[in-house]
Structure formats: structure tokens, C-alpha cells
Design a protein around this motif. Structure first.
Motif, mmCIF file in Angstrom:
data_model
loop_
_atom_site.group_PDB
_atom_site.id
_atom_site.type_symbol
_atom_site.label_atom_id
_atom_site.label_comp_id
_atom_site.label_asym_id
_atom_site.label_seq_id
_atom_site.Cartn_x
_atom_site.Cartn_y
_atom_site.Cartn_z
ATOM 1 N N LEU A 185 -5.558 -93.911 -3.336
ATOM 2 C CA LEU A 185 -6.270 -92.705 -3.053
ATOM 3 C C LEU A 185 -7.163 -92.816 -4.519
ATOM 4 C CD1 LEU A 185 -7.483 -89.854 -2.269
ATOM 5 C CD2 LEU A 185 -5.320 -88.801 -3.111
ATOM 6 N N ASN B 140 -10.877 -84.192 -9.740
ATOM 7 C CA ASN B 140 -10.225 -83.440 -8.673
ATOM 8 C C ASN B 140 -10.866 -81.804 -8.565
ATOM 9 O OD1 ASN B 140 -8.087 -82.626 -6.851
ATOM 10 N ND2 ASN B 140 -6.496 -82.397 -8.337
ATOM 11 N N GLN C 30 -15.937 -86.131 -12.551
ATOM 12 C CA GLN C 30 -16.301 -87.342 -12.962
ATOM 13 C C GLN C 30 -17.431 -87.984 -12.409
ATOM 14 O OE1 GLN C 30 -12.769 -89.715 -12.815
ATOM 15 N NE2 GLN C 30 -11.656 -88.562 -14.015
#
Ligand code: FAD
Length: 484
Positions: free
Chosen positions: A65, A70, A140
Motif C-alpha cells: 500500500l 494520507n 504529497q
């Protein structure tokens, strides 16, 4: 040797997190709605380290993953609650701006660079990286590419897809694909970067990107407008586009409830206008001409809108600080809604001209199930993307019988409205684990089959982000009923 022992030997012990306290921030999403166990959290420092970790996981058949900041709003970046626990690869240590080529209007960055730091690096060379969104201080570049993020600059500059020139990707078999092209034109067969843009970590780990830059606008004019209705907002959009063309950089809309939520729940946000109105617009012009001329041009159209009763009230920013304060209100909506209660967020796109109809029909659809339920609405109106958010107080949510099932049914009814108007149930946030079953219902079978074929070719052992993006069960085309 175990997965962890092999990873520690290959990457160093400090690159592999296993202690509960160290992994905690990685296994739960931003709103605390999704969580699941990880075998370990790996923090690689280079593309080679990513490739080494992927090869080790592949040999042991451990799922992989990829995680960026996040900030996914659909549970895309945290482990699934059941099934094999994945190796979670977070790219936070890969945050170098590798190069900026101002003459070529391009830059090359590690995928772990935070979006805001990429924008800043470009700005220091008088260039603009135009992807901008509320989570830009945490998300990101790799995550924005994997989700094809949209945000507030799409009207003028397009989505992330339109601002990526090339990619470097570690494939599920551990090979490194160096596709970091910087060209505007390159007709040499299939443009493979597009497979990975929007693939949500299911086809490989994006480790670096070559990004498209634009001239940095030197002048901005920003106004906050109260308008009579979504239809009046569309008329203002038409006036602005006709008058300003490509200088129109943003055209955002929210309803009164959404604005009140921001003012009530996010400290430091000031009301842009003195009175409470039902519909609000944030309009920005940006250009390289002189700022007074741009401000005068915006004022001219505001007066036109007032004369035609489209605009009820307006506030024109007169300084950089005032512009920033108006944008801060817009960028605070997710934080405000998180604090206000439980929002059943939807992320639909419809043709721009259908936005008022979408709002009217979706409101009726929600109120058929829960009469009078408050609905926060915030839209990137310039590109037809509406976040239509039935919002329950924490007390209402706790008192609701069959809460998750009701939420799903209401969200599905909203998606059906978008579909009936020629729209999409997922405009910019992606699919994650929230919307895989909607994929099965709304996406044509032939498209799902092609996606499965590509997935099987690149990831034959189905190790990369399994259970995301594609529906778990074989696709069964199903009729989609109208909302009326
Ligand atoms: C306050 C707030 C405002 C937001 N506003 C917007 C908005 O206006 N527009 C918008 O589009 N989104 C918005 N989002 C959603 C979110 O910020 C974006 O989807 C963002 O692009 C996710 O980036 P991330 O780095 O946090 O990715 P993550 O959440 O970590 O991951 C998202 C997905 O990408 C995959 N992924 C991450 N990194 C990689 C990689 N290097 N290689 C391969 N796959 C990878 C993950 O596996 C996952 O499937 C918002 C979120 C918040 C919290």
C-alpha cells in the motif's frame, strides 16, 4: 527471514516502523473513519529502496500500500480492515526537488514532496505549479498524481493529469520505469504515464515526477460575492469568462450553511461580507499585467452583476492579506465540516450548465429520505464539480438507526442524480475503499474489463492496493434508475 527482517537488512532498521505508537498515524485516515492493520510501515529514502522493498514484499506475496500525505477523503491510503495486512510504503523521506528548468517550464521532484513545497520552489523561480487544494500543506505530489487531484485551479490549468509531463514508477515486479520526460510533444505510441495518473496505487509506486510549470501571475484580483442563486452564479461565470478569458483563474461557490460552518468552527476566519446570504462566490483573476487594471476589470463586472440583480453584495480584496483571508475561508471547508458533525461527502461532476438542476434534484433526493436535513454545498463551479454534503450533527448521527446503510443509500441517490444529468459520481477525490461498489454500478462493463486487464498484466498477483478502485466482485451491469 520474515518480511520485517528482510526489509531492515535491505533498508536499515530506522526505515521500518513496527511499534504501535510509530505506525498509529499511518493506519487511520484524516477524519478517523477508516483504519486497518499494517504489517509494517516502510520509509524509503530513494527509488532504489522502494524497488528493493517492493521486490521483498512480492517474493513473500505481501500486499503493498503506497501512502502519501494520507489526506484521502475516501479511505484510499490506509490499510483495509480485513484480509492480509499490507506493507505500507510512505514516501515522506523522498522530498527532494531534483531540478527546476525555468526555460523549459518544467521541474522534476521526488514523489514525497509536499504539494505546497513544490508550489513554493516553482514560485522562487517565477513559475507556477497550478494544482492547489485545501490539503496542499500535507498531501504529497505522488498522492496528487495517484488520485489525479483537482482543486481550485482546474478551470484555467486543468487537473493534475494536465500538469504532469513524465513519471518514474516502481512496478509491482520491482522494475524501475524511468519515464521522466520533459517534452510537450512525444508521439511515440501509448503515453504510459496516463495509466498511473489516477490509478490510486493499484499499478505501481510513483517515485518521481516531471511537472509542467506556467508563468507566475504577478497580479491578482479577488472578490467575494453574494449571488441570488446557483443560476445567477452561472450567469456571472458566463460574464466573467466572456470578459476575462484565460485571466479567470478561479470561480468557487458555497452555500450559506457551508460559510457559517467555516466561521463557527475554524478559529480566525472572518466573514467576507457583513450579511448572511444563501449563495456565495469566490472569484479570482490572475495575470501578468498591472494589478490596478485587473482590479478595475473585476470591479466592472461586479457592477454589471449588481445592475442585473445577479449579485446582491460584493467585497473586493484590496491587499495581499485580504486576498489570503478570502482564500483561507474557502480552504477551511473540510476542517469546518469535520468539526461540525458527520458529513456524507459526495464529489460529483456534472456539465457546468447542469449544476443548478443537480443541486435542486439532489436536494429533493436527500429530503425524500431525511426531510429538512441541512446540506452543505461547496463547488468548483467553473468545472462543474459539486461537493454536496448532507450534514448531521453528532447527536443526529448517534440517534440515527442504520446510520451507515442510510448514508450509503443517500449518497447513492445523489450519485444517481449526477449520472442522470450526464455526470460522474467521482470528480476529483478518487474511489478508494468508499466507492468501489459505485464503480460496479455506474462504470460501463467494458471499461471495468479493460482496467482489470491492465491490472492483471502489471500486477498478476494482485498485491498492489487490492480492493481499491476496482469492484471486488465480478462486474454485473445493472440498470441505474433516475432520481425522479
Ligand atoms: C482539507 C482537505 C481538502 C481537500 N481538497 C481537495 C480538493 O480540492 N481537490 C482534490 O482533488 N482533493 C482534495 N482533497 C483530497 C486529497 O487531499 C487528495 O486526494 C490528495 O491528492 C491526496 O494526496 P495524498 O498525498 O494525501 O495521498 P494519500 O491520501 O496518501 O493517498 C491517496 C491515494 O493515492 C495512493 N498513493 C499515494 N502516494 C502514492 C505514490 N507515491 N504512488 C502510488 N500511489 C500513491 C494511495 O495508495 C491512495 O490510493 C482534500 C483533502 C483534505 C483533507
Amino acid at each position: 527471514m520474515s518480511l520485517v527482517a528482510q526489509l531492515q537488512a535491505a533498508l536499515g532498521a530506522d526505515a521500518v516502523l513496527i511499534a504501535q505508537a510509530d505506525v498509529a498515524g499511518h493506519v487511520q485516515d484524516w477524519r478517523g473513519r477508516y483504519r486497518g492493520p499494517a504489517a509494517c510501515v516502510v520509509l524509503p529514502s530513494s527509488t532504489r529502496q522502494v524497488a528493493a522493498a517492493v521486490r521483498i514484499a512480492g517474493q513473500l506475496r505481501v500486499p503493498v500500500l503506497a501512502q502519501g500525505g494520507n489526506t484521502s477523503l475516501c479511505g484510499g491510503a490506509v490499510p483495509w480492515p480485513d484480509g492480509a495486512a499490507p506493507m505500507l510504503l510512505n514516501l515522506a523521506r523522498m522530498r527532494s526537488v531534483r531540478s527546476i528548468d525555468a526555460a523549459n517550464n518544467s521541474m522534476e521532484v521526488d514523489a514525497g514532496c509536499v504539494l505546497a513545497s513544490v508550489q513554493q520552489a516553482a514560485r522562487e523561480r517565477q513559475r507556477l505549479y497550478p494544482v492547489s487544494l485545501g490539503a496542499e500543506g500535507s498531501c504529497q505530489i505522488g498522492g496528487t498524481i495517484a488520485t489525479n487531484a483537482g482543486g481550485t485551479g482546474v478551470l484555467r490549468y486543468g487537473t493534475t493529469r494536465e500538469n504532469v509531463l513524465g513519471l518514474e514508477v516502481v512496478l509491482p515486479d520491482g522494475q524501475i520505469w524511468n519515464g521522466l520526460y520533459r517534452l510537450r510533444k512525444n508521439n511515440t505510441g501509448l503515453d504510459l504515464k496516463h495509466l498511473f495518473i489516477g490509478s490510486e496505487g493499484t499499478l505501481g509506486v510513483i517515485t518521481a515526477a516531471s511537472l509542467k510549470l506556467h508563468p507566475l501571475p504577478t497580479a491578482q484580483a479577488v472578490a467575494w460575492l453574494a449571488v441570488a442563486s446557483p443560476r445567477a452564479a452561472l450567469q456571472m461565470l458566463d460574464l466573467c469568462q466572456t470578459r476575462y478569458g484565460a485571466s479567470l483563474a478561479a470561480f468557487e461557490m458555497m452555500n450559506g450553511l457551508q460559510l457559517r460552518n467555516v466561521l463557527e468552527h475554524v478559529p480566525g476566519r472572518r466573514p467576507p461580507l457583513p450579511a448572511a446570504y444563501d449563495w456565495h462566490l469566490l472569484v479570482e483573476l490572475a495575470d501578468t499585467r498591472a494589478e490596478p487594471a485587473l482590479t478595475a476589470a473585476l470591479e466592472e463586472v461586479l457592477l454589471q452583476g449588481l445592475a442585473q440583480d445577479l449579485v446582491l453584495d460584493a467585497s473586493l480584496a484590496t491587499s495581499g492579506a485580504q486576498r489570503a483571508a478570502l482564500w483561507a475561508v474557502r480552504h477551511s471547508v473540510s476542517e469546518a465540516n469535520k468539526k461540525a458533525g458527520i458529513g456524507w461527502t459526495t464529489d460529483c461532476a456534472v456539465p457546468v450548465s447542469a449544476v443548478p438542476e443537480f443541486i435542486a434534484r439532489a436536494t429533493r433526493a436527500v429530503h425524500r429520505t431525511l426531510p429538512g436535513l441541512p446540506i452543505a454545498i461547496v463547488a468548483h463551479l467553473g468545472d462543474g464539480n459539486v461537493h454536496f454534503i448532507p450534514l448531521l450533527s453528532f447527536g443526529q448521527w448517534n440517534a440515527l438507526a442504520h446510520g451507515p446503510a442510510t448514508a450509503h443509500a443517500v449518497q447513492h441517490a445523489i450519485h444517481e442524480v449526477a449520472h442522470a444529468l450526464g455526470g460522474s459520481f467521482s470528480a476529483e477525490h478518487g474511489i478508494g475503499q468508499l466507492l468501489t461498489q459505485e464503480m460496479a454500478l455506474f462504470k460501463p462493463a467494458v471499461e471495468i474489463d479493460m482496467m482489470r486487464g491492465i491490472k492483471g498484466l502489471l500486477d498478476p498477483h494482485q498485491l498492489f492496493n487490492p480492493g481499491r478502485l476496482l469492484p471486488a466482485t465480478p462486474h454485473r451491469p445493472k440498470g441505474v434508475s433516475s432520481d425522479e
